[in-house]
Design an enzyme around this catalytic site. Structure first.
Site, PDB file in Angstrom:
ATOM      1  N   GLU A 295       0.877  -1.175   0.000  1.00 30.67           N
ATOM      2  CA  GLU A 295       0.000   0.000   0.000  1.00 30.67           C
ATOM      3  C   GLU A 295       0.909   1.218   0.000  1.00 30.67           C
ATOM      4  O   GLU A 295       1.786   1.335   0.863  1.00 30.67           O
ATOM      5  CB  GLU A 295      -0.912  -0.009   1.226  1.00 30.67           C
ATOM      6  CG  GLU A 295      -1.926  -1.153   1.222  1.00 30.67           C
ATOM      7  CD  GLU A 295      -2.767  -1.244  -0.048  1.00 30.67           C
ATOM      8  OE1 GLU A 295      -3.060  -0.183  -0.646  1.00 30.67           O
ATOM      9  OE2 GLU A 295      -3.105  -2.360  -0.473  1.00 30.67           O
ATOM     10  N   CYS A 329      -1.570   8.659   4.389  1.00 32.92           N
ATOM     11  CA  CYS A 329      -1.659   8.328   2.965  1.00 32.92           C
ATOM     12  C   CYS A 329      -3.008   8.761   2.423  1.00 32.92           C
ATOM     13  O   CYS A 329      -3.156   9.017   1.238  1.00 32.92           O
ATOM     14  CB  CYS A 329      -1.453   6.838   2.770  1.00 32.92           C
ATOM     15  SG  CYS A 329      -2.469   5.898   3.894  1.00 32.92           S
TER      16      CYS A 329
HETATM   17  P1  NAD Z   1       9.154   5.271   2.758  1.00 30.95           P
HETATM   18  O1  NAD Z   1       8.791   4.682   1.439  1.00 30.95           O
HETATM   19  O2  NAD Z   1      10.200   6.303   2.797  1.00 30.95           O
HETATM   20  O3  NAD Z   1       9.615   4.104   3.744  1.00 30.95           O
HETATM   21  C1  NAD Z   1       8.817   2.963   3.967  1.00 30.95           C
HETATM   22  C2  NAD Z   1       9.699   1.838   4.452  1.00 30.95           C
HETATM   23  O4  NAD Z   1      10.512   1.364   3.386  1.00 30.95           O
HETATM   24  C3  NAD Z   1      10.664   2.226   5.574  1.00 30.95           C
HETATM   25  O5  NAD Z   1      10.695   1.185   6.526  1.00 30.95           O
HETATM   26  C4  NAD Z   1      11.964   2.344   4.845  1.00 30.95           C
HETATM   27  O6  NAD Z   1      13.082   2.158   5.682  1.00 30.95           O
HETATM   28  C5  NAD Z   1      11.841   1.224   3.849  1.00 30.95           C
HETATM   29  N1  NAD Z   1      12.759   1.269   2.725  1.00 30.95           N
HETATM   30  C6  NAD Z   1      13.246   2.350   2.088  1.00 30.95           C
HETATM   31  N2  NAD Z   1      14.078   1.962   1.084  1.00 30.95           N
HETATM   32  C7  NAD Z   1      14.091   0.608   1.083  1.00 30.95           C
HETATM   33  C8  NAD Z   1      14.736  -0.387   0.290  1.00 30.95           C
HETATM   34  N3  NAD Z   1      15.535  -0.051  -0.711  1.00 30.95           N
HETATM   35  N4  NAD Z   1      14.543  -1.699   0.597  1.00 30.95           N
HETATM   36  C9  NAD Z   1      13.716  -2.032   1.619  1.00 30.95           C
HETATM   37  N5  NAD Z   1      13.064  -1.137   2.388  1.00 30.95           N
HETATM   38  C10 NAD Z   1      13.247   0.174   2.118  1.00 30.95           C
HETATM   39  O7  NAD Z   1       7.773   5.800   3.391  1.00 30.95           O
HETATM   40  P2  NAD Z   1       7.533   6.651   4.718  1.00 30.95           P
HETATM   41  O8  NAD Z   1       8.056   8.024   4.523  1.00 30.95           O
HETATM   42  O9  NAD Z   1       7.949   5.909   5.927  1.00 30.95           O
HETATM   43  O10 NAD Z   1       5.929   6.704   4.735  1.00 30.95           O
HETATM   44  C11 NAD Z   1       5.209   7.618   3.989  1.00 30.95           C
HETATM   45  C12 NAD Z   1       4.679   6.995   2.722  1.00 30.95           C
HETATM   46  O11 NAD Z   1       3.875   5.866   3.049  1.00 30.95           O
HETATM   47  C13 NAD Z   1       3.757   7.924   1.946  1.00 30.95           C
HETATM   48  O12 NAD Z   1       4.036   7.816   0.580  1.00 30.95           O
HETATM   49  C14 NAD Z   1       2.366   7.392   2.261  1.00 30.95           C
HETATM   50  O13 NAD Z   1       1.393   7.684   1.309  1.00 30.95           O
HETATM   51  C15 NAD Z   1       2.631   5.935   2.378  1.00 30.95           C
HETATM   52  N6  NAD Z   1       1.598   5.261   3.168  1.00 30.95           N
HETATM   53  C16 NAD Z   1       0.647   4.540   2.502  1.00 30.95           C
HETATM   54  C17 NAD Z   1      -0.367   3.920   3.206  1.00 30.95           C
HETATM   55  C18 NAD Z   1      -1.432   3.132   2.494  1.00 30.95           C
HETATM   56  O14 NAD Z   1      -2.142   2.382   3.148  1.00 30.95           O
HETATM   57  N7  NAD Z   1      -1.565   3.272   1.193  1.00 30.95           N
HETATM   58  C19 NAD Z   1      -0.404   4.028   4.600  1.00 30.95           C
HETATM   59  C20 NAD Z   1       0.593   4.749   5.252  1.00 30.95           C
HETATM   60  C21 NAD Z   1       1.591   5.365   4.516  1.00 30.95           C
END
Ligand code: NAD
Length: 545
Positions: A295, A329
């Site tokens: 998501e 989100c």
């Molecule tokens: P992010 O994408 O920066 O990080 C998410 C996770 O991915 C973190 O744990 C991060 O360490 C990890 N990550 C980053 N690079 C990686 C890689 N190369 N390999 C493996 N893991 C990696 O997101 P964020 O800033 O923590 O959260 C905000 C984002 O999340 C926004 O875009 C928001 O819309 C989305 N979000 C979506 C929902 C939904 O249900 N659709 C819910 C909550 C948040």
């Protein structure tokens, strides 16, 4: 594999505590906040139930007071990832073989523990401090939503295990066995919801999978408390392994393992796409095709018809766009308003925004708190600065920010004459709402513009009293949102009521907190048993006349 019949009743949603002045819950929560604030927690990895300290450390700070350290965590690297995979695979056999009702009991217990004062106050206080959420936002997230995930998932698992082939003719018996995936699941969570960080590892685990859990760097503090909650509820060693660390340093070795069987991800679209690419490149290495469940981002809208009530619209805008500083989100970040309503709505909106108090969540009168970290602050303010310079946009509220003590950004409203303006299209993930005022007669055309403006399709809302207008919006926007609201703000989905998830670039739409999500964590085996096997290969048609 334990398809026991056991009656888990349909749960009730966890009631939200008010934290009103003088309430006992407010006093208890304030006390726990002070306790956590006055210690620096050392956070190890937890692999196979053992605490591992790598010495490669980073700080957990408070976003609204960024010099204040509340924790120091050890980071995992390749070696620890390999240890965690080994520990998970070792735990897999007995966990997968355990009757599902026993596994459900563990997570139902986690729900009950979390509803009790110690865990509720701890997770809420941790979320308020580490993620800068006010008491209400923490309560609906780290307490209520996560309790609901635990309880409703157990109920939905029961439905899945009970789903069997409808027919077994005389002489045979047909069964579906819901096996967990063959390998381990990688649960990668975002910073913004403690409930999501809790659900991503536990929903695959409930279905018998073993898990590596990687919290976001800015939410390791609450991730650790979640891990302690899982242990307290009785999750066996090795079933969920806690491996905080940099995304790529943890992610790359995880996705390089032949036993990698699935990702349960929530976070940004670019990160999810980069992970999908790595999985694609490694596809021939894996023992099975991994389940990819993610998501991701959103550019969520409020669309207003001329028949709507301007106060209802304005209130939905404030709550939808500015609660938790717009870092949901589902946060409303673009709106379409008919010119016939604009003057009234603008006046109401500006007057209400003036009353929003901003500051630390420890002061319960603050509606708006800080954004999560320096990166978020820089990124959000770059959009504000872009709008300040643009000819076709005007900032009518907010636009100010200050990161001297905490990462504070005033709730900001941009009005644009270009429906495809940058801030109408891109996810900002901060307290910024952009409004396009459309010619009242161009309702249908503007609905089409809304549908085509952004790559995302997570949430959206239509405000109208006129039912025909609602039906029209519902049809034209059918693929523009996975969670569609009529006369309500586009945030605040509740487990068991509005299963959550979006399509297009917003994710695989596997609807967290529903059977649709849990089903992804099973690999069914069909078993046909013949009670009276034939003893002669000859069919009647082979006989001579
Ligand atoms: P992010 O994408 O920066 O990080 C998410 C996770 O991915 C973190 O744990 C991060 O360490 C990890 N990550 C980053 N690079 C990686 C890689 N190369 N390999 C493996 N893991 C990696 O997101 P964020 O800033 O923590 O959260 C905000 C984002 O999340 C926004 O875009 C928001 O819309 C989305 N979000 C979506 C929902 C939904 O249900 N659709 C819910 C909550 C948040």
């Amino acid at each position: 594999m334990g398809n026991s019949i056991f009656n888990i009743n349909l749960p009730k949603n966890e009631p939200i505590k008010s934290y009103a002045p003088g309430s006992p819950e407010k006093a208890a929560l304030k006390k726990r906040i002070e306790e956590l604030k006055n210690q620096v927690l050392e956070i190890p990895l937890i692999i196979g139930g053992k605490e591992i300290k790598t010495g490669n450390m980073a700080d957990c700070v408070i976003p609204h007071d960024h010099q204040k350290v509340i924790g120091r965590y050890h980071k995992a690297g390749k070696k620890e990832v390999e240890m965690a995979i080994d520990a998970a695979l070792k735990a897999r056999e007995s966990w997968a073989a355990m009757d599902w009702t026993e596994r459900a009991a563990i997570f139902l217990k986690a729900g009950d523990l979390l509803a009790s004062p110690y865990w509720r106050n701890t997770l809420n206080a941790a979320t308020m401090l580490a993620q800068s959420k006010n008491a209400f936002q923490a309560e609906i997230d780290s307490a209520c939503e996560l309790i609901d995930f635990f309880k409703f998932n157990a109920y939905y698992a029961q439905q899945i295990y009970g789903e069997q082939p409808p027919h077994s003719p005389d002489g045979q018996w047909n069964k579906l066995e819901y096996r967990p995936l063959e390998g381990f699941v990688f649960a990668v969570s975002p910073f913004n919801f403690t409930s999501i960080a809790g659900n991503l590892p536990t929903s695959p685990a409930l279905m018998g999978n073993v898990v590596l859990m990687k919290p976001a760097s800015s939410a390791v503090y609450t991730g650790y408390w979640l891990m302690k909650l899982f242990q307290a509820a009785g999750v066996p060693d090795g079933v969920i392994n806690f491996v905080p660390g940099s995304g790529s340093q943890v992610g790359n070795p995880v996705m390089n393992s032949p036993h990698f069987a699935g990702i349960h991800f929530t976070g940004s679209t670019p990160v999810f796409q980069s992970m999908w690419r790595i999985v694609g490149e490694n596809i021939a290495k894996y023992k099975s095709y991994p389940r990819i469940v993610g998501e991701t981002g959103g550019k969520d809208f409020i669309f207003v018809h001329k028949s709507a009530d301007f106060k209802e619209v304005g209130t939905a805008m404030i709550r939808g766009a500015f609660e938790y500083q717009g870092q949901k989100c589902s946060a409303a970040s673009r709106a379409y308003v008919p010119v016939s309503m604009w003057n009234k709505l603008q006046k109401f909106l500006l007057a209400e925004i003036k009353t929003l108090k901003m500051g630390p969540p420890e002061d319960f009168t603050n509606f708006v708190n800080a954004v999560i970290d320096k990166n978020a602050f820089d990124s959000i303010t770059s959009y504000i600065n872009f709008a300040k310079k643009a000819k076709n946009a005007k900032i009518i509220a907010g636009g100010n920010y200050d990161d001297s003590k905490g990462y504070f950004i005033k709730p900001t409203v941009i009005v644009t004459t270009d429906p495809k303006f940058k801030t109408m299209e891109e996810e900002i993930f901060g307290p910024v709402l952009t409004i396009y005022v459309y010619p009242t007669a161009k309702y249908k055309e503007t609905l089409h513009i809304c549908n085509e403006t952004s790559v995302y399709a997570l949430t959206g809302a239509i405000f109208a009293k006129d039912r025909e207008a609602v039906i029209q919006a519902d049809k034209i926007l059918v693929n523009a949102a996975g969670n569609f609201y009529i006369n309500d703000k586009p945030t605040g989905a509740v487990v068991g009521q509005q299963p959550f998830g979006g399509a297009r670039a917003s994710g695989t739409n596997d609807k967290a907190g529903s059977y649709l999500n849990l089903i992804r964590w099973t690999s069914p085996r069909t078993i046909k048993e013949n009670f009276i096997p034939p003893t002669d290969y000859r069919y009647p048609f082979l006989e001579e006349e």
